[in-house]
Design a protein around this motif. Structure first.
Motif, PDB file in Angstrom:
ATOM      1  N   LEU A 156     -27.672  73.273  52.063  1.00 61.03           N
ATOM      2  CA  LEU A 156     -28.219  74.741  52.547  1.00 61.03           C
ATOM      3  C   LEU A 156     -29.588  74.822  52.887  1.00 61.03           C
ATOM      4  CD1 LEU A 156     -26.958  77.428  49.837  1.00 61.03           C
ATOM      5  CD2 LEU A 156     -26.499  77.221  52.284  1.00 61.03           C
ATOM      6  N   ASP A 160     -19.045  82.489  55.812  1.00 56.39           N
ATOM      7  CA  ASP A 160     -18.832  81.214  55.459  1.00 56.39           C
ATOM      8  C   ASP A 160     -17.863  80.904  54.423  1.00 56.39           C
ATOM      9  OD1 ASP A 160     -21.188  80.913  57.162  1.00 56.39           O
ATOM     10  OD2 ASP A 160     -22.359  80.051  55.756  1.00 56.39           O
ATOM     11  N   SER A 167     -31.061  83.044  58.246  1.00 61.32           N
ATOM     12  CA  SER A 167     -30.504  84.175  57.565  1.00 61.32           C
ATOM     13  C   SER A 167     -31.621  84.566  56.631  1.00 61.32           C
ATOM     14  CB  SER A 167     -29.244  83.534  56.828  1.00 61.32           C
ATOM     15  OG  SER A 167     -28.750  84.717  56.141  1.00 61.32           O
ATOM     16  N   LEU A 168     -32.133  83.667  55.692  1.00 59.59           N
ATOM     17  CA  LEU A 168     -33.080  84.129  54.783  1.00 59.59           C
ATOM     18  C   LEU A 168     -33.920  85.097  54.993  1.00 59.59           C
ATOM     19  CD1 LEU A 168     -33.069  83.452  51.676  1.00 59.59           C
ATOM     20  CD2 LEU A 168     -34.905  81.693  52.250  1.00 59.59           C
ATOM     21  N   GLY A 209     -20.077  75.571  50.170  1.00 60.15           N
ATOM     22  CA  GLY A 209     -21.331  76.078  50.588  1.00 60.15           C
ATOM     23  C   GLY A 209     -21.355  77.558  50.324  1.00 60.15           C
ATOM     24  N   SER A 210     -20.344  78.287  50.565  1.00 57.43           N
ATOM     25  CA  SER A 210     -20.250  79.847  50.105  1.00 57.43           C
ATOM     26  C   SER A 210     -20.621  80.085  48.762  1.00 57.43           C
ATOM     27  CB  SER A 210     -19.086  80.387  50.735  1.00 57.43           C
ATOM     28  OG  SER A 210     -18.977  81.573  50.127  1.00 57.43           O
ATOM     29  N   GLN A 238     -24.217  79.702  48.215  1.00 55.75           N
ATOM     30  CA  GLN A 238     -25.272  80.533  48.489  1.00 55.75           C
ATOM     31  C   GLN A 238     -25.112  81.967  47.440  1.00 55.75           C
ATOM     32  OE1 GLN A 238     -24.353  81.910  52.510  1.00 55.75           O
ATOM     33  NE2 GLN A 238     -23.826  79.939  53.138  1.00 55.75           N
ATOM     34  N   TYR A 255     -29.001  78.905  57.834  1.00 54.86           N
ATOM     35  CA  TYR A 255     -29.155  79.543  56.539  1.00 54.86           C
ATOM     36  C   TYR A 255     -30.644  79.880  56.230  1.00 54.86           C
ATOM     37  CZ  TYR A 255     -29.221  80.545  51.696  1.00 54.86           C
ATOM     38  OH  TYR A 255     -29.307  81.162  50.167  1.00 54.86           O
ATOM     39  N   LYS A 264     -23.611  86.510  55.192  1.00 49.46           N
ATOM     40  CA  LYS A 264     -23.210  84.976  55.415  1.00 49.46           C
ATOM     41  C   LYS A 264     -22.105  84.215  54.208  1.00 49.46           C
ATOM     42  CE  LYS A 264     -25.758  80.830  56.568  1.00 49.46           C
ATOM     43  NZ  LYS A 264     -24.794  80.378  57.558  1.00 49.46           N
ATOM     44  N   LEU A 274     -27.931  87.333  53.900  1.00 51.10           N
ATOM     45  CA  LEU A 274     -27.419  86.425  53.145  1.00 51.10           C
ATOM     46  C   LEU A 274     -25.964  86.887  52.666  1.00 51.10           C
ATOM     47  CD1 LEU A 274     -30.373  85.563  51.107  1.00 51.10           C
ATOM     48  CD2 LEU A 274     -29.306  84.216  52.753  1.00 51.10           C
ATOM     49  N   ASP A 325     -30.066  73.675  56.120  1.00 53.82           N
ATOM     50  CA  ASP A 325     -29.440  74.331  57.387  1.00 53.82           C
ATOM     51  C   ASP A 325     -30.369  75.263  58.016  1.00 53.82           C
ATOM     52  OD1 ASP A 325     -27.612  75.442  58.868  1.00 53.82           O
ATOM     53  OD2 ASP A 325     -26.557  76.177  57.414  1.00 53.82           O
TER      54      ASP A 325
END
Lengths: 365, 293
Positions: free
Chosen positions: B61, B255, B70-71, B264-265, B268, B67, B251, B248, B64
């Protein structure tokens, strides 16, 4: 410093008229107290002078300048509110300095004024840094007055400033306000419902009832010669006794329903002969008949006795119709329920009022 | 003095607590534990087996760029939503506080949007701004401005911010109005006598006294923008175009359920969990030390 003139001031809320044409000239440096029962319009009148309420009719002038359309800030007044209205998020110092900062005074001048006011009110250096919530009621009261003093206004307005304090503090602060006003000599208008404050503080007293001025004059004049039955009942504690009576046929006596007759004070009451009246006698003006002064009023049958130490209050009834009567006698007098007391009163202490209009009846000149 | 109710029966208190505890366990604790467990596992492409990979999901993460993007979007989005919702609510509350006639009607109407579900709110705004049949793009087009949030990332962000903030205005409005009405009138009058004009009165007296309310609302609004706006995003943009509105929380869904990257999800969600815990701690700490005037 300035004089304040009210000319036929009127206030309406919609169709409801709450102030009915009040007129009064307040001299420069005078302390005027406005007193009346709750809802009589006294606070409204004060708020109109402050500019917090619109003036429906008439004119208000401060220092010779008509202020009807002026914002509160432009009227050169300072007001002390009932709940003090201190800014809770500011220190005591900032509370007092706020108005000066807005007026753009230099920092040094602000500091001088705040410290001088703090000195007058005995607010210590440490207190100046505190927030209002860290102060006692009396201290908050002082800060509220300090905020008024630093502004050096033409007029001080007080809206029941002592009513949130406990009885002991109220007496103390009452004295301080009086001293302060004497020293600063600023024209002051003070609203209260407390008749002790009303009697002790002002040079003149305005008694307001239902938006109408009942009487305006020095406190002692209102006590001695109340113009209406309302003023007579409002000023003085315990309240004046009122009895239903009739003026004798020859106009020299007043006849009580029980058959007792009291001589009227000197003067020509012939014009009123035979008419029904309301007779007012203050509790403190009744004396035991044994002292031999005046004329016997009645034989009072005691119901309740209240011993206050210095005084004794006796509540009882007399006469055929058992009219209620309160008497204030010296603390050494003892009476038990059921006792019968002969009482007397001097003719000059009798107050006569028209039972319909409530106006005072005076002898023809 | 502390008020305490003492039960004589030893079993009854636990019996009374059971429904709440059961709900909490099934819907909050258990999923949270599942997410924690999942976040350190890696599934094979067919979901038949999984492998313990320590913190590899988190490391992935952090590395990435999507990501991190997205943050950044989320921070911007929640900041903008909070700012917009707070300022408009404050403005409306000040106006409502001054209204005398029809005040109740006005206040009631202002509270209504809060009763509308986020997804429905999203649809309302989507219809208003629909590039082919919406009213506003038509009007904007007449003024020479082309509106198409399906292709323009900035416009898409603007739209979701507007839709998300619109709903929250009602909530903030109630708190601001209550806060304004709790300020004694005499304070304002005292300031007026002290010579402060309306603007100065607001900034030196009213606003500082509203500060506790404002701070509380900032935290609440950020939490709202972080977590409760899924419906708005899903209805309007599905995170697009090109990830411009992929916040977030969206996402996580995208994801995990669309991309089927469960590990990964889950990682998050754990990050989101940490954020919400941090915000809650700030809020509770703050409320405990809340300034009382």
């Amino acid at each position: 410093m300035a004089e304040v003139n009210l000319r036929e001031v009127v206030k309406d809320y919609g169709d409801l008229r709450v102030i009915h044409g009040v007129s009064c000239d307040i001299r420069d440096g005078e302390f005027l107290v406005i007193v009346g029962p709750s809802g009589c319009g006294k606070s409204t009148l004060l708020r109109m002078i402050a500019g917090l309420e619109q003036i429906t009719g008439g004119e208000i002038a401060i220092g010779g300048r008509v202020v009807n359309e002026l914002e509160p800030a432009a009227r050169d007044i300072a007001m002390v509110f009932q709940n003090y209205a201190l800014y809770p998020h500011m220190s005591v110092y900032d509370n007092m300095a706020y108005g000066l900062r807005i007026r753009g005074l230099p920092k040094a001048e602000i500091d001088t004024r705040v410290r001088r006011a703090a000195g007058i009110l005995e607010l210590g250096e440490e207190l100046l840094r505190r927030k209002p919530r860290q102060l006692s009621g009396g201290q908050r009261q002082r800060v509220a007055m300090g905020r008024a003093i630093v502004r050096d206004p033409a007029v001080f307005l007080f809206d029941e400033p002592l009513s949130n304090l406990d009885a002991k503090l109220r007496v103390q602060m009452r004295l301080e306000i009086k001293k302060l006003q004497q020293n600063l000599g600023v024209t002051s208008i003070y609203v209260t419902h407390d008749q002790v404050e009303a009697m002790t503080l002002g040079h003149r007293l305005m008694v307001l009832n239902g938006g109408v001025v009942e009487q305006l004059g020095p406190p002692i004049a209102l006590y001695e010669r109340p113009a209406t039955r309302f003023v007579a009942g409002f000023i003085g504690s315990p309240a004046m006794n009122f009895l239903t009576a009739r003026i004798g046929a020859d106009g020299t006596t007043v006849d009580l329903p029980g058959g007792d007759r009291l001589p009227l004070p000197d003067g020509d009451f012939a014009a009123h002969a035979g008419r029904p009246v309301t007779l007012g006698i203050r509790p403190e003006h009744l004396e035991p008949a044994a002292e031999g002064i005046g004329v016997a009023v009645a034989h009072l049958t005691v119901v309740v006795t209240e011993q206050l130490g210095a005084d004794t209050l006796i509540h009882g009834h007399f006469g055929n119709d058992r009219s209620d009567l309160t008497v204030r006698l010296h603390g050494t007098v003892h009476a038990a329920a059921g006792d019968v007391l002969p009482l007397s009163v001097r003719p000059e202490h009798l107050h006569l009022f028209d039972p319909d209009s409530g106006r005072r009846l005076d002898p023809a000149a | 003095m502390e008020k305490r109710v003492v039960f004589n029966n030893r079993v009854l208190p636990y019996l009374l607590l059971t429904p709440q505890l059961a709900v909490t366990l099934v819907f909050f604790i258990w999923p949270a534990v599942q997410a924690l467990k999942q976040s350190v596992l890696l599934e094979d492409p067919f979901g038949l087996s999984s492998q313990f990979v320590w913190f590899d999901n988190f490391i992935a993460l952090a590395e990435d760029p999507l990501y991190l993007e997205s943050l950044y979007i989320t921070a911007f989005f929640s900041g903008a939503v909070a700012l917009l919702a707070l300022t408009s609510a404050l403005y409306l509350a000040i106006q409502a506080d001054r209204v005398i006639r029809g005040a109740t009607l006005y206040k009631t109407m202002l509270i209504w949007p809060y009763a509308i579900a986020p997804a429905v709110a999203g649809i309302l705004w989507l219809l208003l701004f629909n590039p082919t049949m919406g009213l506003l793009p038509y009007a904007l087009g007449a003024m020479g401005y082309t509106w198409n949030h399906y292709t323009n990332g900035g416009q898409a962000q603007f739209l979701v911010i507007l839709a998300a903030a619109w709903r929250q205005v009602s909530y903030n409005f109630i708190f601001f109005l209550a806060g304004l009405q709790a300020i004694p009138k005499s304070l304002i009058e005292a300031a007026a006598i002290d010579g402060a004009g309306p603007a100065r009165r607001f900034w030196t007296v009213v606003f500082p006294l509203l500060a506790p309310t404002t701070f509380f609302l900032i935290v609440i609004n950020i939490i709202y923008a972080f977590f409760d706006t899924f419906g708005v995003i899903h209805a309007i943009t599905q995170g697009g175009p090109a990830g411009a509105t992929n916040i977030l929380v969206y996402k996580v869904f995208n994801d995990g359920f669309i991309g089927l990257d469960l590990g990964g999800s889950a990682a998050q969600s754990v990050v989101l969990m940490v954020i919400v815990i941090a915000l809650t701690v700030i809020q509770f700490r703050y409320i405990e030390r809340r300034v009382h005037y």
